[in-house]
Scaffold this motif. Structure first.
Motif, short mmCIF file in Angstrom:
data_model
loop_
_atom_site.label_atom_id
_atom_site.label_comp_id
_atom_site.label_asym_id
_atom_site.label_seq_id
_atom_site.Cartn_x
_atom_site.Cartn_y
_atom_site.Cartn_z
N GLY A 258 0.82 -1.21 0.00
CA GLY A 258 0.00 0.00 0.00
C GLY A 258 0.85 1.26 0.00
N ALA A 259 1.94 1.25 0.75
CA ALA A 259 2.81 2.42 0.79
C ALA A 259 3.45 2.63 -0.58
N TRP A 260 3.77 1.52 -1.25
CA TRP A 260 4.30 1.62 -2.61
C TRP A 260 3.28 2.33 -3.50
N MET A 261 2.02 1.95 -3.34
CA MET A 261 1.00 2.57 -4.17
C MET A 261 0.82 4.05 -3.80
N GLY A 262 0.95 4.36 -2.52
CA GLY A 262 0.86 5.76 -2.09
C GLY A 262 1.97 6.58 -2.74
N LEU A 263 3.16 6.02 -2.75
CA LEU A 263 4.29 6.73 -3.36
C LEU A 263 4.07 6.88 -4.86
N SER A 264 3.46 5.87 -5.44
CA SER A 264 3.17 5.91 -6.86
C SER A 264 2.18 7.04 -7.15
N HIS A 265 1.17 7.18 -6.30
CA HIS A 265 0.22 8.29 -6.47
C HIS A 265 0.90 9.62 -6.25
N ALA A 266 1.80 9.65 -5.27
CA ALA A 266 2.45 10.92 -4.92
C ALA A 266 3.32 11.44 -6.05
N LEU A 267 4.08 10.55 -6.66
CA LEU A 267 5.12 11.01 -7.57
C LEU A 267 4.94 10.62 -9.03
N TYR A 268 4.12 9.63 -9.33
CA TYR A 268 4.10 9.11 -10.70
C TYR A 268 2.76 9.18 -11.42
N GLU A 269 1.69 8.68 -10.77
CA GLU A 269 0.52 8.27 -11.55
C GLU A 269 -0.36 9.40 -12.05
N THR A 270 -0.53 9.43 -13.36
CA THR A 270 -1.46 10.34 -13.98
C THR A 270 -1.77 9.81 -15.37
N THR A 271 -2.98 10.08 -15.83
CA THR A 271 -3.30 9.68 -17.20
C THR A 271 -2.81 10.73 -18.18
N GLU A 272 -2.29 11.83 -17.65
CA GLU A 272 -1.77 12.88 -18.54
C GLU A 272 -0.36 13.28 -18.13
N PRO A 273 0.60 12.35 -18.29
CA PRO A 273 1.97 12.69 -17.87
C PRO A 273 2.57 13.77 -18.75
N CYS A 274 2.04 13.91 -19.96
CA CYS A 274 2.65 14.88 -20.87
C CYS A 274 1.90 16.21 -20.83
N TYR A 275 1.54 16.61 -19.64
CA TYR A 275 0.94 17.89 -19.36
C TYR A 275 1.67 18.95 -20.18
N PRO A 276 1.09 19.99 -20.73
CA PRO A 276 -0.27 20.41 -20.44
C PRO A 276 -1.30 19.96 -21.47
N SER A 277 -0.90 19.29 -22.54
CA SER A 277 -1.89 19.00 -23.57
C SER A 277 -2.43 17.60 -23.48
N ARG A 278 -3.73 17.47 -23.45
CA ARG A 278 -4.41 16.18 -23.40
C ARG A 278 -4.09 15.35 -24.65
N ASP A 279 -3.75 16.04 -25.73
CA ASP A 279 -3.45 15.34 -26.98
C ASP A 279 -2.25 14.40 -26.83
N HIS A 280 -1.39 14.69 -25.89
CA HIS A 280 -0.18 13.88 -25.74
C HIS A 280 -0.35 12.76 -24.73
N ARG A 281 -1.59 12.54 -24.34
CA ARG A 281 -1.79 11.53 -23.28
C ARG A 281 -1.40 10.15 -23.81
N PRO A 282 -1.03 9.27 -22.90
CA PRO A 282 -0.70 7.92 -23.34
C PRO A 282 -1.98 7.19 -23.73
N TYR A 283 -1.87 6.25 -24.63
CA TYR A 283 -3.05 5.52 -25.07
C TYR A 283 -3.10 4.11 -24.52
N SER A 284 -2.12 3.71 -23.77
CA SER A 284 -2.16 2.34 -23.27
C SER A 284 -1.55 2.25 -21.89
N PHE A 285 -1.88 1.14 -21.31
CA PHE A 285 -1.35 0.71 -20.04
C PHE A 285 0.19 0.80 -20.01
N SER A 286 0.80 0.49 -21.17
CA SER A 286 2.26 0.41 -21.23
C SER A 286 2.93 1.74 -20.86
N SER A 287 2.24 2.85 -21.11
CA SER A 287 2.91 4.11 -20.83
C SER A 287 2.30 4.83 -19.63
#
Ligand code: FES
Ligand code: FES
Lengths: 339, 160
Positions: free
Chosen positions: A230-259
């Protein structure tokens, strides 16, 4: 340009379960022809150990080995109603319902045993190995299997039990706004140490140290497993997880689980964990719940540590290098120092 | 029209013969045609490792492997690791609580066994490298790494 060390703390009183229209869970227990028992639930085990804990709780209450209990769950067609596995409520709510059901089944089993042994049921005890013994005269005994058999074939009794545990709905006092939403709190505190590179905004060398008060750890290895994961997942939320890592444009969002960004096995933070046990008066054998409490505190503790390191207040998740760097630059523009 | 093609290979040492659909992937052949459910369908895109199997000893992601490419090859899955007894990795995963939902477990163990076959004494970094194609959403990886390390230690000591 430098590396700054920071330390952040989070402490929490964590309420177990929730209270919308009340918070019930139900369980059914019955004996099987082979002398074993089935616990029927509809609560979900999604890997957190719901089945194992229900099994232990039922075995302990019935007085039989854990191996003699089977838990049938996750089907709301065949199981009694349950609010579900969320809000860290499984162990506490379902565990209590299982105890109630198992007690009822146990009482029928002991009545049959008492008839057979010609004693009063209150003078009987179980040894946890599948035997029912007369207190003080352990030579006089009957197996749980035999007791369940005679209950049915001789006395026409069903060795079964129904259990429900309910935290009733708590209304809001219209004058004070006061309400009692929960009956049981778990507690924790966490210290996060990390380093921030003010040139890149990167956070690295994260170390977590935590103490969790979980009531009684009904299954210590499962508790530890949940805290680590659970703490691993918390850290993942804190520092990594987003469906839009390529902020600021939604167009650059990843299209798959792999990214979808998550820390892999090479990105782990060390985590020292202490588990403190203060059995809860209303918990099943004192158990509370670990659940979400293991993930939540990591986020504020990391935010606080980043603030301690470089003086920027991160108020949006995840706290990516880019956002941290922007915040550092914005602050430098105003104040010209990095705290 | 969908053309079916005969396909023969060895699965965990046993000859199998199936009719594969055109462009069918190996994961689908294993699960739906052969009935080996140990490789899991996670993402279907080569991103999670749940479907990991071996072909002639090398790990591959079966969801993005064209089934016809394994004609005549040796395919290995988790099902092939245990016989009378569980593989020591399976024992270690259980003892070390290295699985929660268990969805990643078959892929993790296939990856770890393939590593140990090539390198019986990997260090921590090599273990991490070997499982870095496999996503685990539950355990935080540490228990998995430790379970594999315990098997390395055990096999080094010559135990079973
Ligand atoms: S299912 Fe093949 S990699 Fe995810
Ligand atoms: S145990 Fe759930 S994904 Fe690994």
């Amino acid at each position: 340009m430098a590396i700054y060390k920071g330390r952040g703390v989070c402490a929490m009183n964590y309420p177990i379960g929730m209270n919308l229209g009340g918070d019930p869970s139900q369980a059914l227990v019955h004996s099987n022809p082979d002398g074993k028992f089935t616990v029927t639930l509809s609560s979900i085990d999604l890997g957190q150990g719901m089945k194992s804990v229900s099994r232990q709780v039922a075995a302990e209450t019935l007085g039989v080995p854990v191996a003699d209990v089977y838990v049938d769950t996750a089907d709301s067609d065949t199981g009694p109603q349950c609010m579900g596995s969320f809000a860290s409520r499984g162990t506490h709510r379902v565990g209590n319902a299982v105890i109630a059901a198992a007690k009822e089944a146990r009482a029928v089993m002991l009545e049959a045993a008492a008839e057979e042994l010609e004693v009063n049921a209150v003078d009987l005890e179980t040894d946890g190995l599948g035997n029912i013994l007369v207190k003080g005269a352990p030579g006089r005994s009957i197996t749980t299997q035999e007791a369940c058999n005679v209950a049915q074939f001789k006395y026409g009794q069903s060795v079964s039990g129904r259990g429900i545990f309910l935290i009733p709905m708590s209304d809001v006092d219209p004058d004070t706004g006061e309400m009692t939403t929960v009956s049981c709190f778990a507690h924790m505190a966490m210290i996060v140490d990390l380093e921030v590179d003010d040139e890149t905004g990167e956070v690295f060398n994260v170390r977590m140290n935590s103490a969790y008060e979980v009531g009684r750890a009904l299954n210590p290895k499962l508790v530890e497993q949940q805290l680590v994961g659970g703490a691993w997942m918390g850290l993942s939320h804190a520092l990594y997880e987003t469906t839009e890592p390529c902020y600021p444009s939604r167009d650059h969002r990843p299209y798959s689980f792999s990214s979808y960004p998550m820390p892999g096995p090479g990105d782990l933070a060390s985590h020292g964990i202490s588990i403190l046990e203060r059995p809860a008066p209303d918990g099943p054998f004192g158990g509370k719940g670990v659940g979400e409490m293991c993930a939540n505190p990591v986020l504020p503790a990391v935010a606080n540590a980043i603030y301690d390191a470089v003086g920027v207040e991160m108020d949006e998740l995840p706290m990516t290098a880019e956002k941290i760097l922007r915040a550092i630059r914005a602050k430098a523009g105003r104040a010209g120092d990095n705290g | 029209m969908m053309v079916k093609k005969p396909l023969e290979f060895r699965l965990n040492g046993t000859e199998v013969a199936v009719f594969a659909d055109e462009a069918e992937n190996l994961l689908s052949v294993l699960r739906a045609k052969v009935g080996d459910l140990t490789p899991k369908y996670g993402c279907g895109q080569g991103g999670c490792g749940a479907c990991m199997v071996t072909i002639d000893g090398r790990t591959v992601l079966s969801c993005i492997t064209l089934a016809e490419t394994v004609a005549g090859a040796d395919v290995g899955t988790l099902a092939g690791l245990s016989g009378e007894r569980l593989d020591p990795l399976q024992e270690a995963f259980m003892d070390g609580f290295a699985a929660q939902c268990g969805y990643c477990t078959p892929g993790m163990i296939v990856a770890a066994r393939a590593l140990l076959q090539h390198n019986p004494t990997p260090d921590r970094d090599q273990i991490i490298e070997a499982i870095s194609d496999n996503i685990c959403r539950c355990t935080g990886y540490e228990p998995i790494i430790e379970a594999i390390q315990s098997v390395v230690a055990q096999e080094r000591a010559g135990g079973s």
